[in-house]
Write an enzyme that holds these catalytic residues in place. Structure first.
Site, PDB file in Angstrom:
ATOM      1  N   LYS A   1     -29.101 -15.269  68.576  1.00 41.41           N
ATOM      2  CA  LYS A   1     -29.665 -14.478  67.499  1.00 41.41           C
ATOM      3  C   LYS A   1     -29.415 -13.001  67.506  1.00 41.41           C
ATOM      4  O   LYS A   1     -30.114 -12.224  66.638  1.00 41.41           O
ATOM      5  CB  LYS A   1     -31.131 -14.738  67.075  1.00 41.41           C
TER       6      LYS A   1
ATOM      7  N   HIS B   1     -23.661 -17.580  75.725  1.00 42.66           N
ATOM      8  CA  HIS B   1     -24.968 -16.996  75.897  1.00 42.66           C
ATOM      9  C   HIS B   1     -25.528 -17.109  77.120  1.00 42.66           C
ATOM     10  O   HIS B   1     -26.638 -16.909  77.405  1.00 42.66           O
ATOM     11  CB  HIS B   1     -25.930 -17.878  75.017  1.00 42.66           C
TER      12      HIS B   1
ATOM     13  N   SER C   1     -35.504 -13.889  64.072  1.00 44.64           N
ATOM     14  CA  SER C   1     -34.510 -14.600  63.552  1.00 44.64           C
ATOM     15  C   SER C   1     -34.512 -16.125  64.466  1.00 44.64           C
ATOM     16  O   SER C   1     -34.335 -17.269  64.028  1.00 44.64           O
ATOM     17  CB  SER C   1     -33.315 -14.107  64.103  1.00 44.64           C
TER      18      SER C   1
HETATM   19  P1  A3P Z   1     -31.453 -13.387  60.811  1.00 42.58           P
HETATM   20  O1  A3P Z   1     -32.082 -14.628  60.979  1.00 42.58           O
HETATM   21  O2  A3P Z   1     -32.231 -12.215  61.033  1.00 42.58           O
HETATM   22  O3  A3P Z   1     -30.726 -13.163  59.264  1.00 42.58           O
HETATM   23  P2  A3P Z   1     -26.484 -15.463  65.847  1.00 42.58           P
HETATM   24  O4  A3P Z   1     -25.290 -15.368  65.323  1.00 42.58           O
HETATM   25  O5  A3P Z   1     -26.524 -14.791  67.349  1.00 42.58           O
HETATM   26  O6  A3P Z   1     -27.086 -16.757  65.971  1.00 42.58           O
HETATM   27  O7  A3P Z   1     -27.349 -14.371  64.990  1.00 42.58           O
HETATM   28  C1  A3P Z   1     -27.702 -14.818  63.632  1.00 42.58           C
HETATM   29  C2  A3P Z   1     -28.186 -13.506  63.010  1.00 42.58           C
HETATM   30  O8  A3P Z   1     -27.021 -12.980  62.595  1.00 42.58           O
HETATM   31  C3  A3P Z   1     -29.000 -13.912  61.824  1.00 42.58           C
HETATM   32  O9  A3P Z   1     -29.832 -13.055  61.651  1.00 42.58           O
HETATM   33  C4  A3P Z   1     -27.807 -13.769  60.763  1.00 42.58           C
HETATM   34  O10 A3P Z   1     -28.247 -13.475  59.411  1.00 42.58           O
HETATM   35  C5  A3P Z   1     -27.124 -12.660  61.144  1.00 42.58           C
HETATM   36  N1  A3P Z   1     -25.858 -12.304  60.712  1.00 42.58           N
HETATM   37  C6  A3P Z   1     -24.829 -13.159  60.855  1.00 42.58           C
HETATM   38  N2  A3P Z   1     -23.851 -13.008  60.253  1.00 42.58           N
HETATM   39  C7  A3P Z   1     -24.234 -11.904  59.559  1.00 42.58           C
HETATM   40  C8  A3P Z   1     -23.323 -10.922  58.513  1.00 42.58           C
HETATM   41  N3  A3P Z   1     -22.177 -10.979  58.265  1.00 42.58           N
HETATM   42  N4  A3P Z   1     -24.144  -9.771  58.315  1.00 42.58           N
HETATM   43  C9  A3P Z   1     -25.497  -9.520  58.685  1.00 42.58           C
HETATM   44  N5  A3P Z   1     -26.131 -10.326  59.449  1.00 42.58           N
HETATM   45  C10 A3P Z   1     -25.527 -11.475  59.854  1.00 42.58           C
END
Ligand code: A3P
Length: 296
Positions: free
Chosen positions: A54, A109, A139
């Protein structure tokens, strides 16, 4: 896309989590992490994205995919993200990594103590993304509710406690970041924060492409930037995880591209939770300087 194989794999798995060396993992984790650690051979030309879940892992992966295609979006628009950049710690991903030919690109991870040993003597390049753990907590609370191969939070209060105890997928954020930050200063390591990506996407992408040794023309850079906006990734079914089989994720409960903002924790934490979090943060991170001035 070998969807059926992934579905079969998920169906055979318990809908909870597994413990290994005191750390909770989703049940998609390889049964034998020790063999991975001892036998997987990292290559000098490998590129690896490592993160605590996340933190913005999928964002960095998309950026690197597009840097590698010099801004051409056809690959990210036609191949699902978990096949473009497979997971090291799942048997499905590991099989794909073994089939990658030159300049492999994969993701993980895993906490540092589980990582393949050969990596630490190789010149493989690693991009580690950090994010404010308060936003990671929020998140994760939303995301893990939908994931069928790990423990699902029932309430925000309960998940808040689990997070502080490290009783969440891939263990304690504090240990993960603290462990990987030991690699700071190594020239094959780039630490970047979600917050700096937000603040200046162009400068961040330039920093990553420079680290990877890929010079982009202004047009190529513009194309990378255009395809990694929150909306572009949300609209791209190859990147937004909407094609993950229902056996792995209940898409009615959450999505990857939730809000994509900095500071959403302020909409979730009570004053007491904020104070409790700060106290644990100060205790656990004492002596560990932040990876970036905006990263914690
Ligand atoms: P939120 O749940 O706060 O919206 P991971 O890829 O490590 O699982 O992280 C997911 C988080 O990264 C999510 O946060 C997602 O919305 C955010 N995220 C992914 N792509 C993004 C982008 N292009 N711009 C901003 N946030 C992004």
């Amino acid at each position: 896309m070998d969807q059926t194989k992934l579905e079969r794999l998920a169906l055979g798995m318990a809908r909870d989590h597994v413990w290994m060396e005191g750390i909770s993992f989703p049940t998609t984790i390889l049964g034998d992490l020790k063999s991975l650690q001892d036998e997987f051979v990292a290559r000098d030309e490998d590129v690896i994205v490592i993160s605590y879940p996340k933190s913005g892992t999928n964002w960095i992966k998309e950026i690197i995919n597009l840097i590698r295609t010099r801004g051409d979006p056809s690959w990210v628009q036609s191949v699902v993200s978990w096949e473009r950049t497979p997971w090291l710690e799942s048997s499905f991903g590991l099989e794909l990594i073994k089939k990658q030919k030159d300049a492999r690109f994969y993701t993980s991870h895993l906490p540092v103590q589980f990582f393949p040993k050969t990596f630490f003597t190789s010149k493989a390049k690693c991009v580690y993304i950090v994010r404010n753990p308060r936003d990671i907590l929020v998140s994760g609370y939303h995301f893990w509710k939908a994931v069928k191969v790990t423990k699902n939070p029932d309430s925000f209060e309960g998940y808040f406690e689990w997070f502080l105890q490290g009783n969440v997928p891939f263990g304690s954020w504090f240990d993960h970041v603290g462990g990987w930050l030991q690699m700071r200063g190594k020239e094959n390591f780039l630490f970047i924060s979600y917050e700096e990506l937000h603040q200046d996407r162009r400068a961040s992408v330039e920093k990553i492409s420079q680290f990877l040794g890929t010079k982009l023309s202004p047009e190529q850079l513009d194309s990378v930037l255009k395809n990694v906006t929150f909306q572009a990734m949300k609209d791209n079914n190859m990147s937004n995880l909407s094609l993950l089989p229902d056996t792995l994720m209940d898409h009615s409960k959450a999505c990857l591209m939730r809000k994509g903002i900095v500071g959403d924790w302020e909409n979730h934490f009570t004053v007491a939770q904020s104070e409790a979090f700060d106290k644990v943060y100060q205790e656990k991170m004492a002596g560990i300087p932040p990876a970036s001035s905006r990263g914690s």
